[in-house]
Design a protein around this motif. Sequence first.
Motif: not given
Length: 256
Positions: A126-127, A222-227, A229-230, A239-242
């Motif tokens: 999904r990511v 910036a990279t952390n913000r970009l990933t 966001a997705v 789900e992200f915690t999982e």
Amino acid sequence: MGEATVTDLEQTVPSVDKTIHDIGAAWMLDPATSARGKEAGYENPFAFYFTGRGGVLGDVDASVVHAAFGWFEPTAVRVCWEEGVAVAGAREAARRYGRSCAQWGEEHLAGLDGADVARLTELADRVVDAADGSGLPVFAGWRAEETAPGGPARLMQRINVLREWRAALHLCATTAAGLDPLQTVLAAGGPARARFLGWRDVADDAAADASVVARRDEAEAATNRLTGAVYGRALTPAEFTEYAGLVEKAGAAALA
């Protein structure tokens, strides 16, 4: 309300992405991967790496591979790319490299519970599907490759795609910050790392100045913000915690 707040996600993304990077690096640098490359006709493990990883770009000049990879000294890329392409071409090299990734996953992720493998693969899919490939050719190339049907082999191949995704975004971010590849490498890893990536003329006392380090830190954020966001589009907070917990489990298995 989900289990994780936006702040939680921002704090967790760097750790999750680092684990994914480390799993991919462990596969690429494993002597077993070099041995598989040799069996496939690549006497030079770096030729297998450059042609295998970059083979999804197709029959291109080495300068294109250097542009897409970003961190390496250009001549080193050319020498290894041209040596590797001579074995069986670019696209076949990618297929062989992808199979070696699957084999590594079968060996190093086999300790994960089958349900965890299936769930992490589902969330990773999904990511990967939610990410925009614009300006990220190596990521887009690996996303389009055929994968193993399932199990640890397919999970490892998806981890590789996720690794390529963040690496490509980080290259975009450092370029946008006005950093060239050598400046970025020196700021992140120093002279030893630079020499490992082919920059042979770097002195032992070479260092990035404070402004370069600051711009590299900005690019990292910036990279952390970009990933992030997705992740936020693809997964609910719960789900992200999982997902983060399953990535941690995969790292524990693969990096033991």
